[in-house]
Design a protein around this motif. Sequence first.
Motif, PDB file in Angstrom:
ATOM      1  N   GLU A 297     -10.372   2.725  11.595  1.00 40.30           N
ATOM      2  CA  GLU A 297      -9.726   3.343  12.753  1.00 40.30           C
ATOM      3  C   GLU A 297      -8.319   3.839  12.427  1.00 40.30           C
ATOM      4  OE1 GLU A 297      -8.275   2.197  17.268  1.00 40.30           O
ATOM      5  OE2 GLU A 297      -9.679   0.881  16.235  1.00 40.30           O
ATOM      6  N   PHE A 298      -7.575   3.041  11.663  1.00 31.57           N
ATOM      7  CA  PHE A 298      -6.197   3.385  11.349  1.00 31.57           C
ATOM      8  C   PHE A 298      -6.050   4.078   9.992  1.00 31.57           C
ATOM      9  CE2 PHE A 298      -5.575   0.011  14.518  1.00 31.57           C
ATOM     10  CZ  PHE A 298      -4.702   0.645  15.376  1.00 31.57           C
ATOM     11  N   GLY A 299      -7.148   4.283   9.269  1.00 31.15           N
ATOM     12  CA  GLY A 299      -7.055   4.873   7.943  1.00 31.15           C
ATOM     13  C   GLY A 299      -6.193   4.024   7.029  1.00 31.15           C
ATOM     14  N   PHE A 300      -6.394   2.720   7.128  1.00 32.74           N
ATOM     15  CA  PHE A 300      -5.517   1.752   6.469  1.00 32.74           C
ATOM     16  C   PHE A 300      -6.115   1.274   5.150  1.00 32.74           C
ATOM     17  CE2 PHE A 300      -3.858  -2.669   6.145  1.00 32.74           C
ATOM     18  CZ  PHE A 300      -2.515  -2.352   6.077  1.00 32.74           C
ATOM     19  N   PRO A 301      -5.328   1.267   4.075  1.00 30.82           N
ATOM     20  CA  PRO A 301      -5.858   0.898   2.762  1.00 30.82           C
ATOM     21  C   PRO A 301      -5.870  -0.595   2.451  1.00 30.82           C
ATOM     22  CG  PRO A 301      -3.582   1.568   2.520  1.00 30.82           C
ATOM     23  CD  PRO A 301      -3.946   1.761   3.981  1.00 30.82           C
ATOM     24  N   GLY A 302      -5.394  -1.429   3.352  1.00 30.76           N
ATOM     25  CA  GLY A 302      -5.247  -2.850   3.051  1.00 30.76           C
ATOM     26  C   GLY A 302      -6.548  -3.626   3.038  1.00 30.76           C
ATOM     27  N   ASP A 303      -6.517  -4.744   2.321  1.00 30.79           N
ATOM     28  CA  ASP A 303      -7.660  -5.651   2.296  1.00 30.79           C
ATOM     29  C   ASP A 303      -7.624  -6.546   3.536  1.00 30.79           C
ATOM     30  OD1 ASP A 303      -5.608  -7.466   1.775  1.00 30.79           O
ATOM     31  OD2 ASP A 303      -6.127  -7.682  -0.330  1.00 30.79           O
TER      32      ASP A 303
ATOM     33  N   ALA B 279       0.972   0.788   5.242  1.00 32.86           N
ATOM     34  CA  ALA B 279       0.213   1.655   4.335  1.00 32.86           C
ATOM     35  C   ALA B 279       1.150   2.372   3.368  1.00 32.86           C
ATOM     36  CB  ALA B 279      -0.611   2.665   5.127  1.00 32.86           C
ATOM     37  N   THR B 280       2.320   2.768   3.854  1.00 35.36           N
ATOM     38  CA  THR B 280       3.312   3.391   2.972  1.00 35.36           C
ATOM     39  C   THR B 280       3.755   2.405   1.899  1.00 35.36           C
ATOM     40  OG1 THR B 280       4.078   4.879   4.709  1.00 35.36           O
ATOM     41  CG2 THR B 280       5.602   4.467   2.892  1.00 35.36           C
ATOM     42  N   GLY B 281       3.949   1.144   2.273  1.00 32.08           N
ATOM     43  CA  GLY B 281       4.305   0.115   1.299  1.00 32.08           C
ATOM     44  C   GLY B 281       3.227  -0.094   0.259  1.00 32.08           C
ATOM     45  N   VAL B 282       1.989   0.003   0.669  1.00 30.26           N
ATOM     46  CA  VAL B 282       0.873  -0.112  -0.280  1.00 30.26           C
ATOM     47  C   VAL B 282       0.895   1.083  -1.230  1.00 30.26           C
ATOM     48  CG1 VAL B 282      -1.652  -0.088  -0.517  1.00 30.26           C
ATOM     49  CG2 VAL B 282      -0.570  -1.513   1.242  1.00 30.26           C
ATOM     50  N   ALA B 283       1.086   2.277  -0.676  1.00 24.71           N
ATOM     51  CA  ALA B 283       1.072   3.503  -1.486  1.00 24.71           C
ATOM     52  C   ALA B 283       2.204   3.521  -2.512  1.00 24.71           C
ATOM     53  CB  ALA B 283       1.162   4.730  -0.582  1.00 24.71           C
TER      54      ALA B 283
END
Length: 108
Positions: free
Chosen positions: A47-53, A18-22
């Motif tokens: 669940e993980f608050g994850f921004p990935g597709d 997620a940090t890499g996405v941000a």
Amino acid sequence: PSSNAKSASARALFDAVATGVATGDIVLTEHHVAQPMSADLARLRHEFGFPGDDALVIRCTVAWGWIIGAISLEVFGQYGADTFSDPAALFDEQIRVLVGLIAGSPVN
């Protein structure tokens, strides 16, 4: 998700990605898989608050499985005592390849 999916190792992996996405180091594709798998992946994202597709969540599950497997191979001596002269260097190279997979630019 199972209790394994909620483990600290999965949380750490999803947080790092997620940090890499941000930061823009990992680019989203907006690729979605068919149902019901897409709904399962959406639950993990929530669940993980994850921004990935969907594609990135799947790459993360590949990475997570690989990390658990690599640790198991090393801990239980499955490579054999004399197969690699520097198992730590092997692990470092494997992690480098894995990071490329997650980032969407596999390297060998």
